[in-house]
Design an enzyme around this catalytic site. Sequence first.
Site, mmCIF file in Angstrom:
data_model
loop_
_atom_site.group_PDB
_atom_site.id
_atom_site.type_symbol
_atom_site.label_atom_id
_atom_site.label_comp_id
_atom_site.label_asym_id
_atom_site.label_seq_id
_atom_site.Cartn_x
_atom_site.Cartn_y
_atom_site.Cartn_z
ATOM 1 N N HIS A 123 -16.700 -13.568 -58.520
ATOM 2 C CA HIS A 123 -17.322 -14.768 -57.426
ATOM 3 C C HIS A 123 -16.116 -15.795 -57.207
ATOM 4 C CE1 HIS A 123 -21.115 -12.861 -57.616
ATOM 5 N NE2 HIS A 123 -21.332 -13.120 -58.935
ATOM 6 N N ASP A 159 -21.062 -4.379 -59.994
ATOM 7 C CA ASP A 159 -21.688 -5.337 -60.482
ATOM 8 C C ASP A 159 -22.995 -5.611 -59.525
ATOM 9 O OD1 ASP A 159 -21.567 -8.204 -62.388
ATOM 10 O OD2 ASP A 159 -22.521 -8.695 -60.489
ATOM 11 N N HIS A 161 -24.369 -8.029 -58.438
ATOM 12 C CA HIS A 161 -24.130 -9.418 -57.392
ATOM 13 C C HIS A 161 -22.875 -8.976 -56.575
ATOM 14 C CE1 HIS A 161 -26.008 -11.179 -61.127
ATOM 15 N NE2 HIS A 161 -26.762 -11.800 -60.128
ATOM 16 N N ASP A 245 -25.106 -5.715 -64.942
ATOM 17 C CA ASP A 245 -26.327 -6.567 -64.829
ATOM 18 C C ASP A 245 -27.244 -5.614 -63.637
ATOM 19 O OD1 ASP A 245 -24.524 -7.209 -62.893
ATOM 20 O OD2 ASP A 245 -24.609 -9.109 -62.905
HETATM 21 ZN ZN LIG Z 1 -23.287 -10.072 -61.814
#
Ligand SMILES: [Zn+2]
Length: 312
Positions: A123, A159, A161, A245
């Site tokens: 991120h 991931d 996200h 995740d």
């Molecule tokens: Zn994540």
Amino acid sequence: MKDLVAVWVSAHWQEHDIGPDHPDIPGRVEACLRAVALSKVRQVQATRLATADELGWVHGPEFVQRILASRGTWDAIDHETLLGPGSVLAALGAAGCALDLVEQVVRGEIVRGVALTRPPGHHAERERASGYCIFNNVALAARAAQRLGARRIAIVDLDVHHGNGTEDVFREDPEVLVIDLHQRGLFPEETGKWGASLDGFGGSVPVPLAAGCGIREYLTVLEEVATPILRRHAPDVILVSLGFDAHVGDPLGGMKLETEDFGVLAGWAVDMAEEMCGGRLAMFLEGGYALEAVEESMGAVLGALLVTRQVP
Ligand SMILES: [Zn+2]
């Protein structure tokens, strides 16, 4: 005989301690290390710290100086991206161990490996830390690989996200392809929507998926979308942003991957690397917040990495 696989961890990973109520607790790496101890994979403790010059391959100088100035103090980049007194040291160590790993893979000293990078990185944008991430470890590894002679890089982000930071870093770079499978509607929300470049020669291929997907849906996307684009890109090394995740037990994600499915995903990555780039494959820890799921899924990944494929 040389090791086929190794796992890198920074000597400073425990220094990033932002309290027991934050999801990114040191126990995440401890869980991974338990899996490494149960496997036949060699663990390497890296003492290297990324330098400001190296961070400058990915991040702007003002951003780097702003983070380095927080060393030894508490700081809040935003409400969930926090720095404790040891966090900058840990972030420099995470980036350093990512560099160590990718250098060994590109030089052929090992075939594939994992860096247990914490804080995570995907991120972190060129000019902004966010989403628990300070420096973008996988992006730094991609730039390091290029400097060692790898021309085209592929990054596959698994991931749950969207890796908005990695996309931001390589937006203008035709030689770095970023394919990102993630759950639609999660953080960071405003990025990762379907419809970016699909020409297969660099660019970003975000693949947003509905909540509730399992290994069948993941494999369909990997085989029908990711594999042909990877083949056209013909990478010299494949890097994976490895988040746990998307596990069914994870408190942040809403996907339904089971523990053994992470071994299937890692096996797909191994197959791609064997087909396209002499097996060169490096993985970097991103998210994953259910400790038991992280440990067991890490074990499944290591099992897949240890399987000897037919290297031509
Ligand atoms: Zn994540």
